[in-house]
Write a protein that holds these residues in place. Sequence first.
Motif, short mmCIF file in Angstrom:
data_model
loop_
_atom_site.label_atom_id
_atom_site.label_comp_id
_atom_site.label_asym_id
_atom_site.label_seq_id
_atom_site.Cartn_x
_atom_site.Cartn_y
_atom_site.Cartn_z
N ILE A 84 30.11 38.22 31.38
CA ILE A 84 31.24 37.95 32.27
C ILE A 84 30.80 38.29 33.69
O ILE A 84 30.40 39.43 33.96
N ALA A 90 37.68 40.68 34.10
CA ALA A 90 37.20 40.55 32.73
C ALA A 90 38.26 40.05 31.76
O ALA A 90 38.00 39.20 30.92
N HIS A 93 38.62 36.29 31.50
CA HIS A 93 37.46 35.47 31.12
C HIS A 93 37.66 34.89 29.71
O HIS A 93 38.13 35.58 28.81
#
Length: 164
Positions: A84, A90, A93
Amino acid sequence: MNRYLHFASSCRQFGYDMNSLTELRRDEREHDGSLAVMLEVLKRVHQGFFDSVLDGSCSDVREVIRAVRREVLRGCTVAFSRVIPLADFAGDHPMWKLTERLGAVCAANADATVTHVVALDPGTEKARWARDNNKFLVNPSWIMAASFRWCRPNEQEFPVTRGR
Protein backbone atom coordinates in the motif's frame (compact mmCIF):
# COMPACT_ATOMS: atom_id res chain seq x y z
CA MET A 1 -27.98 -16.91 -23.65
CA ASN A 2 -26.39 -20.35 -23.69
CA ARG A 3 -25.84 -22.20 -20.41
CA TYR A 4 -22.09 -21.63 -20.32
CA LEU A 5 -22.43 -17.87 -20.75
CA HIS A 6 -25.12 -17.75 -18.09
CA PHE A 7 -22.94 -19.83 -15.73
CA ALA A 8 -19.89 -17.65 -16.48
CA SER A 9 -21.97 -14.53 -15.79
CA SER A 10 -23.15 -15.97 -12.48
CA CYS A 11 -19.59 -16.94 -11.57
CA ARG A 12 -18.37 -13.35 -12.03
CA GLN A 13 -20.72 -12.33 -9.20
CA PHE A 14 -18.56 -14.53 -6.94
CA GLY A 15 -15.32 -13.09 -8.31
CA TYR A 16 -14.56 -15.83 -10.84
CA ASP A 17 -13.68 -15.11 -14.46
CA MET A 18 -14.57 -18.37 -16.16
CA ASN A 19 -13.37 -17.27 -19.61
CA SER A 20 -9.79 -16.73 -18.50
CA LEU A 21 -9.88 -19.90 -16.43
CA THR A 22 -11.09 -21.89 -19.42
CA GLU A 23 -8.19 -20.59 -21.49
CA LEU A 24 -5.82 -21.74 -18.76
CA ARG A 25 -7.67 -25.09 -18.61
CA ARG A 26 -7.86 -24.63 -14.83
CA ASP A 27 -11.56 -25.41 -14.53
CA GLU A 28 -11.11 -29.01 -15.66
CA ARG A 29 -9.22 -30.26 -12.60
CA GLU A 30 -11.45 -32.43 -10.48
CA HIS A 31 -10.42 -31.38 -6.97
CA ASP A 32 -8.95 -27.91 -7.24
CA GLY A 33 -10.15 -26.51 -10.55
CA SER A 34 -12.37 -23.45 -10.63
CA LEU A 35 -15.59 -25.46 -10.95
CA ALA A 36 -14.69 -27.67 -7.99
CA VAL A 37 -13.81 -24.57 -5.93
CA MET A 38 -17.07 -22.89 -6.87
CA LEU A 39 -19.07 -26.02 -6.00
CA GLU A 40 -17.54 -26.05 -2.51
CA VAL A 41 -18.31 -22.35 -2.04
CA LEU A 42 -21.90 -22.86 -3.16
CA LYS A 43 -22.28 -25.81 -0.78
CA ARG A 44 -21.07 -23.66 2.13
CA VAL A 45 -23.40 -20.80 1.17
CA HIS A 46 -26.32 -23.22 0.72
CA GLN A 47 -25.69 -24.81 4.13
CA GLY A 48 -25.29 -21.43 5.81
CA PHE A 49 -28.45 -20.09 4.22
CA PHE A 50 -30.65 -22.98 5.25
CA ASP A 51 -29.10 -23.13 8.73
CA SER A 52 -29.91 -19.44 9.19
CA VAL A 53 -33.46 -19.85 7.86
CA LEU A 54 -34.10 -22.78 10.20
CA ASP A 55 -32.93 -20.88 13.26
CA GLY A 56 -34.84 -17.78 12.15
CA SER A 57 -31.83 -15.47 12.09
CA CYS A 58 -31.48 -14.68 8.39
CA SER A 59 -33.22 -15.11 5.10
CA ASP A 60 -31.01 -12.99 2.85
CA VAL A 61 -28.44 -15.03 0.96
CA ARG A 62 -26.24 -11.93 0.52
CA GLU A 63 -25.69 -11.86 4.28
CA VAL A 64 -24.78 -15.54 4.22
CA ILE A 65 -22.31 -14.97 1.38
CA ARG A 66 -20.65 -12.15 3.34
CA ALA A 67 -20.50 -14.37 6.45
CA VAL A 68 -18.96 -17.28 4.53
CA ARG A 69 -16.42 -14.91 3.00
CA ARG A 70 -15.52 -13.50 6.43
CA GLU A 71 -14.48 -17.01 7.50
CA VAL A 72 -11.76 -17.30 4.84
CA LEU A 73 -8.99 -15.51 6.79
CA ARG A 74 -10.63 -15.41 10.21
CA GLY A 75 -7.96 -15.56 12.90
CA CYS A 76 -5.33 -13.86 10.72
CA THR A 77 -3.90 -10.44 11.49
CA VAL A 78 -2.17 -8.97 8.47
CA ALA A 79 0.40 -6.19 8.15
CA PHE A 80 1.42 -4.90 4.73
CA SER A 81 4.89 -3.93 3.58
CA ARG A 82 5.32 -1.94 0.35
CA VAL A 83 1.92 -3.16 -0.89
CA ILE A 84 0.00 0.00 0.00
CA PRO A 85 1.63 3.29 -1.06
CA LEU A 86 2.57 5.50 1.90
CA ALA A 87 0.59 8.38 0.40
CA ASP A 88 -2.64 6.35 0.58
CA PHE A 89 -4.84 6.01 3.63
CA ALA A 90 -4.33 2.30 4.30
CA GLY A 91 -7.94 1.60 5.26
CA ASP A 92 -9.12 2.87 1.87
CA HIS A 93 -6.76 0.71 -0.18
CA PRO A 94 -8.45 -2.13 -2.13
CA MET A 95 -6.03 -4.77 -0.77
CA TRP A 96 -6.72 -3.71 2.83
CA LYS A 97 -10.49 -3.75 2.21
CA LEU A 98 -10.38 -7.16 0.51
CA THR A 99 -8.34 -8.59 3.37
CA GLU A 100 -10.93 -7.35 5.87
CA ARG A 101 -13.81 -8.73 3.76
CA LEU A 102 -12.07 -12.10 3.97
CA GLY A 103 -12.23 -11.88 7.78
CA ALA A 104 -8.68 -10.89 8.66
CA VAL A 105 -7.76 -7.98 10.89
CA CYS A 106 -5.41 -5.50 9.24
CA ALA A 107 -2.67 -3.83 11.25
CA ALA A 108 -0.68 -0.75 10.35
CA ASN A 109 2.40 -2.00 12.20
CA ALA A 110 4.00 -5.34 12.87
CA ASP A 111 3.46 -6.32 16.49
CA ALA A 112 2.82 -9.47 18.51
CA THR A 113 -0.76 -9.74 17.20
CA VAL A 114 0.34 -9.98 13.54
CA THR A 115 0.23 -13.48 12.06
CA HIS A 116 1.06 -12.57 8.44
CA VAL A 117 3.15 -9.94 6.72
CA VAL A 118 2.16 -9.39 3.09
CA ALA A 119 5.15 -7.90 1.31
CA LEU A 120 6.62 -7.21 -2.10
CA ASP A 121 10.24 -7.15 -0.95
CA PRO A 122 11.89 -9.65 1.43
CA GLY A 123 14.32 -6.99 2.61
CA THR A 124 11.87 -4.61 4.28
CA GLU A 125 11.83 -4.10 8.02
CA LYS A 126 8.44 -5.82 8.35
CA ALA A 127 9.59 -8.75 6.21
CA ARG A 128 12.66 -9.22 8.40
CA TRP A 129 10.45 -8.90 11.50
CA ALA A 130 8.18 -11.67 10.17
CA ARG A 131 11.13 -14.02 9.63
CA ASP A 132 12.69 -13.16 13.01
CA ASN A 133 9.39 -13.78 14.82
CA ASN A 134 8.31 -16.93 12.94
CA LYS A 135 5.36 -15.19 11.32
CA PHE A 136 4.10 -15.95 7.84
CA LEU A 137 5.71 -13.83 5.12
CA VAL A 138 3.69 -13.98 1.90
CA ASN A 139 3.33 -12.02 -1.30
CA PRO A 140 0.05 -10.26 -2.21
CA SER A 141 -1.02 -13.18 -4.40
CA TRP A 142 -1.82 -15.01 -1.16
CA ILE A 143 -4.68 -12.56 -0.54
CA MET A 144 -5.85 -12.86 -4.14
CA ALA A 145 -5.79 -16.67 -3.95
CA ALA A 146 -7.81 -16.56 -0.71
CA SER A 147 -10.34 -14.34 -2.43
CA PHE A 148 -10.55 -16.62 -5.45
CA ARG A 149 -10.64 -19.94 -3.61
CA TRP A 150 -12.64 -18.78 -0.56
CA CYS A 151 -10.24 -20.65 1.72
CA ARG A 152 -6.92 -19.91 3.37
CA PRO A 153 -4.15 -20.81 0.92
CA ASN A 154 -0.97 -22.59 1.94
CA GLU A 155 1.41 -19.78 2.85
CA GLN A 156 4.44 -21.76 1.63
CA GLU A 157 3.15 -21.42 -1.94
CA PHE A 158 3.41 -17.60 -1.82
CA PRO A 159 7.01 -16.72 -0.96
CA VAL A 160 8.27 -13.17 -1.08
CA THR A 161 11.16 -12.98 -3.53
CA ARG A 162 13.14 -10.16 -5.03
CA GLY A 163 12.03 -8.85 -8.37
CA ARG A 164 8.28 -9.14 -7.75
